[in-house]
Motif scaffolding. Structure first.
Motif, PDB file in Angstrom:
ATOM      1  N   MET A   1       0.834  -1.183   0.000  1.00  0.00           N
ATOM      2  CA  MET A   1       0.000   0.000   0.000  1.00  0.00           C
ATOM      3  C   MET A   1       0.877   1.245   0.000  1.00  0.00           C
ATOM      4  O   MET A   1       1.824   1.364   0.773  1.00  0.00           O
ATOM      5  CB  MET A   1      -0.889  -0.015   1.234  1.00  0.00           C
ATOM      6  CG  MET A   1      -1.857   1.114   1.273  1.00  0.00           C
ATOM      7  SD  MET A   1      -3.024   0.844   2.608  1.00  0.00           S
ATOM      8  CE  MET A   1      -3.419   2.488   2.975  1.00  0.00           C
ATOM      9  N   ASN A   2       0.584   2.182  -0.890  1.00  0.00           N
ATOM     10  CA  ASN A   2       1.359   3.406  -0.987  1.00  0.00           C
ATOM     11  C   ASN A   2       0.985   4.373   0.123  1.00  0.00           C
ATOM     12  O   ASN A   2      -0.160   4.456   0.537  1.00  0.00           O
ATOM     13  CB  ASN A   2       1.108   4.086  -2.329  1.00  0.00           C
ATOM     14  CG  ASN A   2       1.598   3.241  -3.479  1.00  0.00           C
ATOM     15  OD1 ASN A   2       2.485   2.435  -3.314  1.00  0.00           O
ATOM     16  ND2 ASN A   2       1.017   3.432  -4.638  1.00  0.00           N
ATOM     17  N   LYS A   3       1.973   5.122   0.572  1.00  0.00           N
ATOM     18  CA  LYS A   3       1.729   6.128   1.587  1.00  0.00           C
ATOM     19  C   LYS A   3       1.283   7.417   0.909  1.00  0.00           C
ATOM     20  O   LYS A   3       1.825   7.804  -0.121  1.00  0.00           O
ATOM     21  CB  LYS A   3       3.000   6.363   2.397  1.00  0.00           C
ATOM     22  CG  LYS A   3       2.801   7.300   3.547  1.00  0.00           C
ATOM     23  CD  LYS A   3       4.046   7.413   4.382  1.00  0.00           C
ATOM     24  CE  LYS A   3       3.788   8.399   5.495  1.00  0.00           C
ATOM     25  NZ  LYS A   3       4.948   8.574   6.345  1.00  0.00           N
ATOM     26  N   LEU A   4       0.305   8.080   1.498  1.00  0.00           N
ATOM     27  CA  LEU A   4      -0.197   9.335   0.944  1.00  0.00           C
ATOM     28  C   LEU A   4       0.752  10.467   1.300  1.00  0.00           C
ATOM     29  O   LEU A   4       1.228  10.563   2.426  1.00  0.00           O
ATOM     30  CB  LEU A   4      -1.598   9.626   1.494  1.00  0.00           C
ATOM     31  CG  LEU A   4      -2.266  10.900   0.980  1.00  0.00           C
ATOM     32  CD1 LEU A   4      -2.455  10.841  -0.531  1.00  0.00           C
ATOM     33  CD2 LEU A   4      -3.594  11.103   1.664  1.00  0.00           C
ATOM     34  N   TYR A   5       1.056  11.312   0.334  1.00  0.00           N
ATOM     35  CA  TYR A   5       1.928  12.461   0.526  1.00  0.00           C
ATOM     36  C   TYR A   5       1.462  13.593  -0.366  1.00  0.00           C
ATOM     37  O   TYR A   5       0.684  13.395  -1.290  1.00  0.00           O
ATOM     38  CB  TYR A   5       3.384  12.099   0.214  1.00  0.00           C
ATOM     39  CG  TYR A   5       3.567  11.588  -1.197  1.00  0.00           C
ATOM     40  CD1 TYR A   5       3.768  12.465  -2.248  1.00  0.00           C
ATOM     41  CD2 TYR A   5       3.506  10.230  -1.484  1.00  0.00           C
ATOM     42  CE1 TYR A   5       3.902  12.006  -3.540  1.00  0.00           C
ATOM     43  CE2 TYR A   5       3.642   9.764  -2.772  1.00  0.00           C
ATOM     44  CZ  TYR A   5       3.845  10.664  -3.787  1.00  0.00           C
ATOM     45  OH  TYR A   5       3.979  10.208  -5.062  1.00  0.00           O
ATOM     46  N   ARG A   6       1.943  14.790  -0.094  1.00  0.00           N
ATOM     47  CA  ARG A   6       1.676  15.936  -0.961  1.00  0.00           C
ATOM     48  C   ARG A   6       2.752  15.959  -2.031  1.00  0.00           C
ATOM     49  O   ARG A   6       3.938  15.940  -1.736  1.00  0.00           O
ATOM     50  CB  ARG A   6       1.701  17.238  -0.161  1.00  0.00           C
ATOM     51  CG  ARG A   6       0.527  17.343   0.780  1.00  0.00           C
ATOM     52  CD  ARG A   6       0.486  18.669   1.491  1.00  0.00           C
ATOM     53  NE  ARG A   6       1.621  18.786   2.395  1.00  0.00           N
ATOM     54  CZ  ARG A   6       2.253  19.923   2.643  1.00  0.00           C
ATOM     55  NH1 ARG A   6       1.876  21.042   2.082  1.00  0.00           N
ATOM     56  NH2 ARG A   6       3.262  19.952   3.473  1.00  0.00           N
ATOM     57  N   SER A   7       2.340  15.994  -3.270  1.00  0.00           N
ATOM     58  CA  SER A   7       3.263  15.902  -4.396  1.00  0.00           C
ATOM     59  C   SER A   7       4.097  17.170  -4.531  1.00  0.00           C
ATOM     60  O   SER A   7       3.601  18.275  -4.369  1.00  0.00           O
ATOM     61  CB  SER A   7       2.484  15.665  -5.688  1.00  0.00           C
ATOM     62  OG  SER A   7       3.362  15.611  -6.781  1.00  0.00           O
ATOM     63  N   ALA A   8       5.365  16.986  -4.840  1.00  0.00           N
ATOM     64  CA  ALA A   8       6.251  18.118  -5.104  1.00  0.00           C
ATOM     65  C   ALA A   8       6.288  18.436  -6.598  1.00  0.00           C
ATOM     66  O   ALA A   8       6.617  19.547  -6.999  1.00  0.00           O
ATOM     67  CB  ALA A   8       7.662  17.816  -4.603  1.00  0.00           C
ATOM     68  N   ARG A   9       5.941  17.467  -7.426  1.00  0.00           N
ATOM     69  CA  ARG A   9       5.979  17.654  -8.876  1.00  0.00           C
ATOM     70  C   ARG A   9       4.657  18.160  -9.423  1.00  0.00           C
ATOM     71  O   ARG A   9       4.634  18.980 -10.324  1.00  0.00           O
ATOM     72  CB  ARG A   9       6.302  16.320  -9.555  1.00  0.00           C
ATOM     73  CG  ARG A   9       7.632  15.752  -9.236  1.00  0.00           C
ATOM     74  CD  ARG A   9       7.791  14.405  -9.924  1.00  0.00           C
ATOM     75  NE  ARG A   9       6.773  13.467  -9.467  1.00  0.00           N
ATOM     76  CZ  ARG A   9       6.970  12.559  -8.536  1.00  0.00           C
ATOM     77  NH1 ARG A   9       8.131  12.467  -7.957  1.00  0.00           N
ATOM     78  NH2 ARG A   9       6.019  11.736  -8.179  1.00  0.00           N
ATOM     79  N   ASN A  10       3.573  17.644  -8.896  1.00  0.00           N
ATOM     80  CA  ASN A  10       2.257  17.897  -9.467  1.00  0.00           C
ATOM     81  C   ASN A  10       1.442  18.720  -8.477  1.00  0.00           C
ATOM     82  O   ASN A  10       0.592  18.198  -7.784  1.00  0.00           O
ATOM     83  CB  ASN A  10       1.577  16.554  -9.758  1.00  0.00           C
ATOM     84  CG  ASN A  10       0.355  16.708 -10.607  1.00  0.00           C
ATOM     85  OD1 ASN A  10      -0.004  17.804 -10.996  1.00  0.00           O
ATOM     86  ND2 ASN A  10      -0.292  15.605 -10.886  1.00  0.00           N
ATOM     87  N   ARG A  11       1.733  20.012  -8.408  1.00  0.00           N
ATOM     88  CA  ARG A  11       1.066  20.843  -7.423  1.00  0.00           C
ATOM     89  C   ARG A  11       0.594  22.150  -8.024  1.00  0.00           C
ATOM     90  O   ARG A  11       1.219  22.692  -8.917  1.00  0.00           O
ATOM     91  CB  ARG A  11       1.965  21.098  -6.226  1.00  0.00           C
ATOM     92  CG  ARG A  11       3.234  21.842  -6.545  1.00  0.00           C
ATOM     93  CD  ARG A  11       4.089  22.036  -5.345  1.00  0.00           C
ATOM     94  NE  ARG A  11       3.415  22.906  -4.389  1.00  0.00           N
ATOM     95  CZ  ARG A  11       3.862  23.165  -3.190  1.00  0.00           C
ATOM     96  NH1 ARG A  11       4.982  22.625  -2.786  1.00  0.00           N
ATOM     97  NH2 ARG A  11       3.216  23.965  -2.380  1.00  0.00           N
ATOM     98  N   ARG A  12      -0.528  22.610  -7.521  1.00  0.00           N
ATOM     99  CA  ARG A  12      -1.045  23.929  -7.854  1.00  0.00           C
ATOM    100  C   ARG A  12      -1.047  24.811  -6.614  1.00  0.00           C
ATOM    101  O   ARG A  12      -0.561  25.908  -6.635  1.00  0.00           O
ATOM    102  CB  ARG A  12      -2.462  23.852  -8.417  1.00  0.00           C
ATOM    103  CG  ARG A  12      -2.549  23.177  -9.740  1.00  0.00           C
ATOM    104  CD  ARG A  12      -2.011  24.087 -10.829  1.00  0.00           C
ATOM    105  NE  ARG A  12      -2.105  23.412 -12.098  1.00  0.00           N
ATOM    106  CZ  ARG A  12      -1.071  23.193 -12.881  1.00  0.00           C
ATOM    107  NH1 ARG A  12       0.116  23.596 -12.531  1.00  0.00           N
ATOM    108  NH2 ARG A  12      -1.218  22.564 -14.010  1.00  0.00           N
ATOM    109  N   LEU A  13      -1.616  24.275  -5.527  1.00  0.00           N
ATOM    110  CA  LEU A  13      -1.686  25.041  -4.291  1.00  0.00           C
ATOM    111  C   LEU A  13      -0.815  24.386  -3.222  1.00  0.00           C
ATOM    112  O   LEU A  13       0.206  24.940  -2.829  1.00  0.00           O
ATOM    113  CB  LEU A  13      -3.147  25.145  -3.830  1.00  0.00           C
ATOM    114  CG  LEU A  13      -3.447  26.096  -2.702  1.00  0.00           C
ATOM    115  CD1 LEU A  13      -3.093  27.526  -3.097  1.00  0.00           C
ATOM    116  CD2 LEU A  13      -4.915  26.026  -2.330  1.00  0.00           C
ATOM    117  N   THR A  14      -1.191  23.219  -2.769  1.00  0.00           N
ATOM    118  CA  THR A  14      -0.406  22.532  -1.735  1.00  0.00           C
ATOM    119  C   THR A  14       0.163  21.205  -2.207  1.00  0.00           C
ATOM    120  O   THR A  14       1.018  20.644  -1.535  1.00  0.00           O
ATOM    121  CB  THR A  14      -1.272  22.261  -0.489  1.00  0.00           C
ATOM    122  OG1 THR A  14      -2.323  21.372  -0.833  1.00  0.00           O
ATOM    123  CG2 THR A  14      -1.833  23.541   0.083  1.00  0.00           C
ATOM    124  N   GLY A  15      -0.301  20.673  -3.322  1.00  0.00           N
ATOM    125  CA  GLY A  15       0.160  19.385  -3.824  1.00  0.00           C
ATOM    126  C   GLY A  15      -0.639  18.206  -3.312  1.00  0.00           C
ATOM    127  O   GLY A  15      -0.319  17.063  -3.614  1.00  0.00           O
TER     128      GLY A  15
END
Length: 77
Positions: A1-15
């Motif tokens: 299972m993948n861990k949820l994170y805020r993306s650094a590549r695909n972001r508009r506001l917070t990722g």
């Protein structure tokens, strides 16, 4: 299972939506449209939940930008 994170590549506001889309394998544009519609459908509650989740979910830690400047190499990587 993948861990949820805020993306650094695909972001508009917070990722956050970018991280969710990468985790689920869905289109980021589709999720952003659904989120935008949900803001009006829930009277702004989803926007509040979004910002709370952005504070709780960690940033992506091992992202390497291929266009970043490296002082050890002439020019860009």
């Amino acid at each position: 299972m993948n861990k949820l994170y805020r993306s650094a590549r695909n972001r508009r506001l917070t990722g956050l939506i970018g991280g969710i889309s990468e985790n689920l394998g869905l289109s980021t544009t589709l999720l952003r449209i659904i989120f935008f519609i949900s803001i009006f459908a829930t009277g702004g509650t989803s926007l509040l939940i979004y910002f709370i989740a952005a504070l709780v979910v960690p940033k992506e830690s091992n992202h390497v930008d291929p266009y970043a400047y490296d002082s050890n190499v002439r020019g860009y990587k």
